[in-house]
Structure formats: C-alpha cells, structure tokens
Design a protein around this motif. Structure first.
Motif, PDB file in Angstrom:
ATOM      1  N   ASN A  20      62.199  79.547  63.726  1.00 47.99           N
ATOM      2  CA  ASN A  20      63.011  78.878  62.546  1.00 47.99           C
ATOM      3  C   ASN A  20      63.464  79.746  61.454  1.00 47.99           C
ATOM      4  OD1 ASN A  20      63.026  76.731  64.352  1.00 47.99           O
ATOM      5  ND2 ASN A  20      61.381  75.682  63.261  1.00 47.99           N
ATOM      6  N   LYS A  21      62.491  80.359  60.864  1.00 43.23           N
ATOM      7  CA  LYS A  21      62.770  81.207  59.556  1.00 43.23           C
ATOM      8  C   LYS A  21      63.677  82.238  59.949  1.00 43.23           C
ATOM      9  CE  LYS A  21      60.500  83.383  55.885  1.00 43.23           C
ATOM     10  NZ  LYS A  21      59.281  83.353  55.092  1.00 43.23           N
ATOM     11  N   ALA A  22      63.732  82.957  60.954  1.00 39.63           N
ATOM     12  CA  ALA A  22      64.479  83.989  61.545  1.00 39.63           C
ATOM     13  C   ALA A  22      65.884  83.486  61.870  1.00 39.63           C
ATOM     14  CB  ALA A  22      63.950  84.949  62.464  1.00 39.63           C
ATOM     15  N   GLU A  23      65.723  82.519  62.698  1.00 42.21           N
ATOM     16  CA  GLU A  23      67.157  81.590  63.234  1.00 42.21           C
ATOM     17  C   GLU A  23      68.126  81.418  62.059  1.00 42.21           C
ATOM     18  OE1 GLU A  23      65.817  79.572  66.539  1.00 42.21           O
ATOM     19  OE2 GLU A  23      65.670  81.247  67.725  1.00 42.21           O
ATOM     20  N   ARG A  24      67.430  80.726  60.994  1.00 41.99           N
ATOM     21  CA  ARG A  24      68.178  80.390  59.733  1.00 41.99           C
ATOM     22  C   ARG A  24      69.118  81.290  59.233  1.00 41.99           C
ATOM     23  NH1 ARG A  24      63.316  77.421  58.410  1.00 41.99           N
ATOM     24  NH2 ARG A  24      63.006  78.925  56.769  1.00 41.99           N
ATOM     25  N   LYS A  25      68.467  82.747  59.386  1.00 44.30           N
ATOM     26  CA  LYS A  25      69.318  83.549  58.821  1.00 44.30           C
ATOM     27  C   LYS A  25      69.748  84.632  59.705  1.00 44.30           C
ATOM     28  CE  LYS A  25      67.252  83.000  54.734  1.00 44.30           C
ATOM     29  NZ  LYS A  25      68.271  82.774  53.376  1.00 44.30           N
ATOM     30  N   ASN A  26      70.238  83.854  60.780  1.00 50.25           N
ATOM     31  CA  ASN A  26      70.831  84.481  61.923  1.00 50.25           C
ATOM     32  C   ASN A  26      70.239  85.868  62.510  1.00 50.25           C
ATOM     33  OD1 ASN A  26      73.127  82.724  61.592  1.00 50.25           O
ATOM     34  ND2 ASN A  26      73.918  83.832  59.841  1.00 50.25           N
ATOM     35  N   ARG A  27      68.915  85.838  62.593  1.00 48.90           N
ATOM     36  CA  ARG A  27      68.280  86.881  63.516  1.00 48.90           C
ATOM     37  C   ARG A  27      67.688  85.938  64.770  1.00 48.90           C
ATOM     38  NH1 ARG A  27      67.662  91.510  60.092  1.00 48.90           N
ATOM     39  NH2 ARG A  27      67.123  92.544  62.084  1.00 48.90           N
ATOM     40  N   SER A  28      67.413  86.731  65.501  1.00 52.86           N
ATOM     41  CA  SER A  28      67.048  86.403  66.874  1.00 52.86           C
ATOM     42  C   SER A  28      65.593  86.097  67.382  1.00 52.86           C
ATOM     43  CB  SER A  28      67.780  87.166  68.151  1.00 52.86           C
ATOM     44  OG  SER A  28      67.097  88.306  68.266  1.00 52.86           O
ATOM     45  N   LYS A  29      65.247  85.253  68.529  1.00 50.83           N
ATOM     46  CA  LYS A  29      64.122  85.128  69.016  1.00 50.83           C
ATOM     47  C   LYS A  29      63.509  86.535  69.554  1.00 50.83           C
ATOM     48  CE  LYS A  29      61.653  82.584  72.576  1.00 50.83           C
ATOM     49  NZ  LYS A  29      61.742  81.866  73.676  1.00 50.83           N
ATOM     50  N   ALA A  30      64.397  87.223  70.035  1.00 55.46           N
ATOM     51  CA  ALA A  30      63.999  88.484  70.616  1.00 55.46           C
ATOM     52  C   ALA A  30      63.355  89.492  69.486  1.00 55.46           C
ATOM     53  CB  ALA A  30      65.431  89.220  71.323  1.00 55.46           C
ATOM     54  N   GLU A  31      64.146  89.375  68.248  1.00 55.52           N
ATOM     55  CA  GLU A  31      63.615  90.293  67.146  1.00 55.52           C
ATOM     56  C   GLU A  31      62.164  89.855  66.688  1.00 55.52           C
ATOM     57  OE1 GLU A  31      67.574  91.512  65.045  1.00 55.52           O
ATOM     58  OE2 GLU A  31      67.350  89.552  64.811  1.00 55.52           O
ATOM     59  N   VAL A  32      61.996  88.290  66.569  1.00 56.23           N
ATOM     60  CA  VAL A  32      60.792  88.205  66.171  1.00 56.23           C
ATOM     61  C   VAL A  32      59.519  88.395  67.196  1.00 56.23           C
ATOM     62  CG1 VAL A  32      59.275  85.880  65.909  1.00 56.23           C
ATOM     63  CG2 VAL A  32      61.788  85.966  65.041  1.00 56.23           C
ATOM     64  N   ASN A  33      60.141  88.082  68.564  1.00 58.13           N
ATOM     65  CA  ASN A  33      59.197  88.801  69.515  1.00 58.13           C
ATOM     66  C   ASN A  33      58.836  90.215  69.409  1.00 58.13           C
ATOM     67  OD1 ASN A  33      59.014  86.115  70.679  1.00 58.13           O
ATOM     68  ND2 ASN A  33      60.269  86.487  72.150  1.00 58.13           N
ATOM     69  N   GLU A  34      59.938  91.243  69.473  1.00 58.20           N
ATOM     70  CA  GLU A  34      59.556  92.355  69.138  1.00 58.20           C
ATOM     71  C   GLU A  34      58.566  92.788  68.142  1.00 58.20           C
ATOM     72  OE1 GLU A  34      62.275  96.466  68.414  1.00 58.20           O
ATOM     73  OE2 GLU A  34      63.389  94.590  68.609  1.00 58.20           O
ATOM     74  N   ILE A  35      58.835  92.146  66.915  1.00 56.99           N
ATOM     75  CA  ILE A  35      57.964  92.281  65.801  1.00 56.99           C
ATOM     76  C   ILE A  35      56.538  91.821  66.411  1.00 56.99           C
ATOM     77  CG2 ILE A  35      57.097  91.084  63.545  1.00 56.99           C
ATOM     78  CD1 ILE A  35      60.155  91.216  62.919  1.00 56.99           C
ATOM     79  N   ILE A  36      56.290  90.810  66.981  1.00 58.21           N
ATOM     80  CA  ILE A  36      54.854  90.217  67.433  1.00 58.21           C
ATOM     81  C   ILE A  36      54.241  91.508  68.444  1.00 58.21           C
ATOM     82  CG2 ILE A  36      53.659  88.612  68.938  1.00 58.21           C
ATOM     83  CD1 ILE A  36      55.721  86.410  67.701  1.00 58.21           C
ATOM     84  N   TYR A  37      55.109  92.088  69.368  1.00 60.46           N
ATOM     85  CA  TYR A  37      54.803  92.799  70.311  1.00 60.46           C
ATOM     86  C   TYR A  37      54.256  94.259  69.584  1.00 60.46           C
ATOM     87  CZ  TYR A  37      57.663  90.000  73.557  1.00 60.46           C
ATOM     88  OH  TYR A  37      58.400  88.970  74.262  1.00 60.46           O
ATOM     89  N   TRP A  38      55.155  94.526  68.486  1.00 61.56           N
ATOM     90  CA  TRP A  38      54.623  95.840  67.723  1.00 61.56           C
ATOM     91  C   TRP A  38      53.612  95.530  66.994  1.00 61.56           C
ATOM     92  CZ3 TRP A  38      54.110  96.711  62.522  1.00 61.56           C
ATOM     93  CH2 TRP A  38      54.033  98.110  62.343  1.00 61.56           C
ATOM     94  N   LEU A  39      53.119  94.673  66.412  1.00 63.46           N
ATOM     95  CA  LEU A  39      52.189  94.447  65.552  1.00 63.46           C
ATOM     96  C   LEU A  39      50.847  94.197  66.446  1.00 63.46           C
ATOM     97  CD1 LEU A  39      51.020  93.882  62.802  1.00 63.46           C
ATOM     98  CD2 LEU A  39      51.382  91.514  63.074  1.00 63.46           C
ATOM     99  N   THR A  40      50.711  93.360  67.626  1.00 63.10           N
ATOM    100  CA  THR A  40      49.673  93.172  68.142  1.00 63.10           C
ATOM    101  C   THR A  40      49.478  93.564  69.699  1.00 63.10           C
ATOM    102  OG1 THR A  40      50.840  91.261  69.559  1.00 63.10           O
ATOM    103  CG2 THR A  40      49.893  90.590  67.415  1.00 63.10           C
ATOM    104  N   GLY A  41      50.526  94.249  70.100  1.00 62.11           N
ATOM    105  CA  GLY A  41      50.397  95.152  71.371  1.00 62.11           C
ATOM    106  C   GLY A  41      50.720  94.192  72.677  1.00 62.11           C
ATOM    107  N   TYR A  42      50.941  92.591  72.268  1.00 66.61           N
ATOM    108  CA  TYR A  42      51.206  91.788  73.350  1.00 66.61           C
ATOM    109  C   TYR A  42      52.460  92.314  74.146  1.00 66.61           C
ATOM    110  CZ  TYR A  42      47.782  88.283  72.161  1.00 66.61           C
ATOM    111  OH  TYR A  42      46.407  87.721  72.079  1.00 66.61           O
ATOM    112  N   ASP A  43      52.698  91.848  75.254  1.00 68.69           N
ATOM    113  CA  ASP A  43      54.036  92.166  75.921  1.00 68.69           C
ATOM    114  C   ASP A  43      54.542  90.652  75.922  1.00 68.69           C
ATOM    115  OD1 ASP A  43      52.435  91.088  78.219  1.00 68.69           O
ATOM    116  OD2 ASP A  43      52.627  92.946  79.290  1.00 68.69           O
ATOM    117  N   GLU A  44      55.761  90.328  76.886  1.00 69.28           N
ATOM    118  CA  GLU A  44      56.412  89.211  77.056  1.00 69.28           C
ATOM    119  C   GLU A  44      55.491  88.283  77.806  1.00 69.28           C
ATOM    120  OE1 GLU A  44      58.743  85.914  76.896  1.00 69.28           O
ATOM    121  OE2 GLU A  44      59.069  87.611  75.701  1.00 69.28           O
ATOM    122  N   ALA A  45      54.579  88.548  79.011  1.00 69.23           N
ATOM    123  CA  ALA A  45      53.719  88.117  79.724  1.00 69.23           C
ATOM    124  C   ALA A  45      52.390  87.375  78.720  1.00 69.23           C
ATOM    125  CB  ALA A  45      53.168  88.491  80.729  1.00 69.23           C
TER     126      ALA A  45
END
Length: 116
Positions: A20-45
């Motif tokens: 919600n925080k990102a999308e309110r500022k016209n950023r995407s779910k994909a960008e939030v996920n990319e940040i999570i993947y980068w920080l934690t090492g998780y992938d989509e699955a």
C-alpha cells in the motif's frame, strides 16, 4: 522481557502495508518484491510460501536464505530511529526493510535502493 509486538506479527499482515505504501506513490508490487528478494534472498516461490504459511516476522527473517552482503550500506532514519544504530539484530532487519520501502515510496531509483 517480552518480545516486541512486531516480532510476533504475521509477515502476511505486514506485507500488504508495504504494498500500500509503495502503490500510493505509484510504485509497483514487483518493485516491493524485488526489494524483499534483494534483502532476504527469497525468490518468488519462497516469498509466497512465507505468506501462505503466515509465518511471523521473526520466522520470516530467520528462514531467509541469505541477508544481502550490502545491508551495511543501508543508512538513515526510519520512524525517528537511525537504522545503523539499532542494536537488536532482528529489529535492525525489520528497519532495513522499512527504510528500503520508504526510499521506494519517495521515488528513489531501484539501483540506489538496492545499493548497486
């Protein structure tokens, strides 16, 4: 001493707040996920599995494949707290994620957010 309330919160409940925080500022779910993947090492699955299992924040970070080597480059203030000065390792990881999503919402370029 009892655990901080956020440690026991389900990451599945926290994740939509980041979106919600990102999308309110016209950023995407994909960008939030990319940040999570980068920080934690998780992938989509891995991320989807964590969300489906409704693991708490402590478990989410404990099971993270590998915290990114450049996390020490994350600096700044989130909620009045300087992230590099947070002493509790789990709280610091949470603050790192908060800081990265804040930077995304403020319009920063992904290359800068991901410390590349």
């Amino acid at each position: 001493m009892s655990k901080h309330r956020i440690f026991t919160m389900s990451f599945a409940n926290l994740y939509p707040m980041y979106l919600n925080k990102a999308e309110r500022k016209n950023r995407s779910k994909a960008e939030v996920n990319e940040i999570i993947y980068w920080l934690t090492g998780y992938d989509e699955a891995g991320l989807q599995q964590q969300l489906a299992q409704k693991n708490d924040v402590e478990t989410f970070f404990a099971q993270a494949p590998k915290l990114h080597a450049n996390t020490s480059l994350i600096k700044g203030v989130v909620c009045g707290v300087r992230v590099e000065d947070v002493e509790d390792p789990l709280m610091q990881k949470i603050r790192y994620l908060d800081k990265l999503v804040d930077e995304l919402a403020k319009g920063k370029a992904m290359e800068k957010i991901l410390r590349q």
